[in-house]
Design a protein around this motif. Sequence first.
Motif, PDB file in Angstrom:
ATOM      1  N   ASP A 122     -16.885  16.491  18.150  1.00  0.00           N
ATOM      2  CA  ASP A 122     -15.938  15.486  17.453  1.00  0.00           C
ATOM      3  C   ASP A 122     -14.657  16.501  17.074  1.00  0.00           C
ATOM      4  OD1 ASP A 122     -14.757  13.333  16.073  1.00  0.00           O
ATOM      5  OD2 ASP A 122     -16.692  13.227  14.640  1.00  0.00           O
ATOM      6  N   TRP A 123     -13.671  15.802  16.703  1.00  0.00           N
ATOM      7  CA  TRP A 123     -12.357  16.244  16.227  1.00  0.00           C
ATOM      8  C   TRP A 123     -12.011  16.274  14.942  1.00  0.00           C
ATOM      9  CZ3 TRP A 123     -13.009  11.798  19.250  1.00  0.00           C
ATOM     10  CH2 TRP A 123     -12.951  10.681  18.603  1.00  0.00           C
ATOM     11  N   LEU A 152      -1.539  25.087  12.097  1.00  0.00           N
ATOM     12  CA  LEU A 152      -2.303  23.863  12.375  1.00  0.00           C
ATOM     13  C   LEU A 152      -3.734  24.447  12.994  1.00  0.00           C
ATOM     14  CD1 LEU A 152      -2.446  20.936  13.295  1.00  0.00           C
ATOM     15  CD2 LEU A 152      -1.360  21.599  15.516  1.00  0.00           C
ATOM     16  N   ALA A 153      -4.543  23.593  12.509  1.00  0.00           N
ATOM     17  CA  ALA A 153      -5.903  24.107  13.209  1.00  0.00           C
ATOM     18  C   ALA A 153      -6.829  22.705  13.665  1.00  0.00           C
ATOM     19  CB  ALA A 153      -6.791  24.562  11.940  1.00  0.00           C
ATOM     20  N   ASN A 154      -7.634  22.686  14.417  1.00  0.00           N
ATOM     21  CA  ASN A 154      -8.638  21.825  14.929  1.00  0.00           C
ATOM     22  C   ASN A 154      -9.810  22.322  14.595  1.00  0.00           C
ATOM     23  OD1 ASN A 154     -10.035  19.567  16.000  1.00  0.00           O
ATOM     24  ND2 ASN A 154      -8.807  19.645  17.867  1.00  0.00           N
ATOM     25  N   ASP A 155     -10.694  21.881  13.673  1.00  0.00           N
ATOM     26  CA  ASP A 155     -12.082  22.084  13.274  1.00  0.00           C
ATOM     27  C   ASP A 155     -13.078  21.180  14.048  1.00  0.00           C
ATOM     28  OD1 ASP A 155     -14.624  22.791  12.112  1.00  0.00           O
ATOM     29  OD2 ASP A 155     -14.280  21.622  10.154  1.00  0.00           O
ATOM     30  N   VAL A 156     -13.074  21.801  15.473  1.00  0.00           N
ATOM     31  CA  VAL A 156     -13.942  20.958  16.307  1.00  0.00           C
ATOM     32  C   VAL A 156     -15.673  20.920  15.950  1.00  0.00           C
ATOM     33  CG1 VAL A 156     -14.658  20.734  18.844  1.00  0.00           C
ATOM     34  CG2 VAL A 156     -12.399  21.541  18.296  1.00  0.00           C
ATOM     35  N   LEU A 199      -0.480  15.035   8.949  1.00  0.00           N
ATOM     36  CA  LEU A 199      -1.310  15.435  10.044  1.00  0.00           C
ATOM     37  C   LEU A 199      -1.576  14.222  10.902  1.00  0.00           C
ATOM     38  CD1 LEU A 199      -3.868  17.269   7.785  1.00  0.00           C
ATOM     39  CD2 LEU A 199      -2.237  18.468   8.953  1.00  0.00           C
ATOM     40  N   TRP A 200      -1.908  14.572  12.137  1.00  0.00           N
ATOM     41  CA  TRP A 200      -1.935  13.360  13.226  1.00  0.00           C
ATOM     42  C   TRP A 200      -2.946  13.961  14.296  1.00  0.00           C
ATOM     43  CZ3 TRP A 200      -0.232  14.106  18.100  1.00  0.00           C
ATOM     44  CH2 TRP A 200       0.775  14.985  18.178  1.00  0.00           C
ATOM     45  N   LEU A 201      -3.688  13.361  14.846  1.00  0.00           N
ATOM     46  CA  LEU A 201      -4.388  13.430  16.138  1.00  0.00           C
ATOM     47  C   LEU A 201      -4.748  12.276  17.135  1.00  0.00           C
ATOM     48  CD1 LEU A 201      -7.568  15.968  16.596  1.00  0.00           C
ATOM     49  CD2 LEU A 201      -7.806  13.739  17.324  1.00  0.00           C
TER      50      LEU A 201
END
Length: 281
Positions: A122-123, A152-156, A199-201
Amino acid sequence: MKLVRYGQPGAERAGLLDAQGTLRDVSMLLPDIGPEQLAPRTLEGLAALDPTRLPAVEGAVRLGCPIARIGKIVCVGLNYADHAAEAGLTAPAEPVLFMKATSALSGPTDPVRLPPGAQKVDWEVELGVVIGTRARGVSEQAALQHVAGYVLANDVSERSYQMERGGQWDKGKGCDTFAPLGPWLVTAGEVPDPHAIDLWLEVNGQRMQSGSTRDFIFGVPQVVSYISAFMTLEPGDVILTGTPAGVGLGRKPQPVFLQPGDVMRLGATGLGEQRLTCVGG
């Protein structure tokens, strides 16, 4: 300032972006951008430089994780009420803390490797807070004085590892490449309000997350102060502050998870963008 580390993995050099977006090399002044270089005096000295007098870096280069030798990654779970609701959980009365392994760190365009057997990757787009000076038992009023900047970070996250393998979140959070940071470390003076960041993804061009740090349950000063009551925060440590609604686990009518070939693109106000392609582990 926007500080970067550029070059091949393990051989990154220190750099910064000037006002025109040109990458400038600062490796003749700094051996790297790590805990020692995040001290206020060092950052003030860099800010006083005329970047146009620094060598321009020509051509396309890889950007790595913008901070070297990170000691620990402390994460705040369920820090947006809408995300807690989509997970079927009650908004917490105190910050929920867990850790990500530093071996999970990667750059803003590096591939995200899906572990063998993973089925629920998941993202989570997030604001990362980078500590610049030691924080131990600090007050909320003094907390921001210990912040060097933001990333900026992505907690995969692998949800089955996180939720179905004994209830320990770290199992689903610490896989290799599950902590992409960057592209830049933006120094605190250029972020007037960390509670006004959008924030966006997107996954494969479809918008999945749209949120704002205005909706934090626990703001940055409260989070830094709270964590520092339980552990000393050292220069170079990173705090991930939670994700808004829109993760794959919460999609209706059924969850959606990442597959090899999927592309995540994510961004935050003033903090740049990441573009991450998922590959088999």
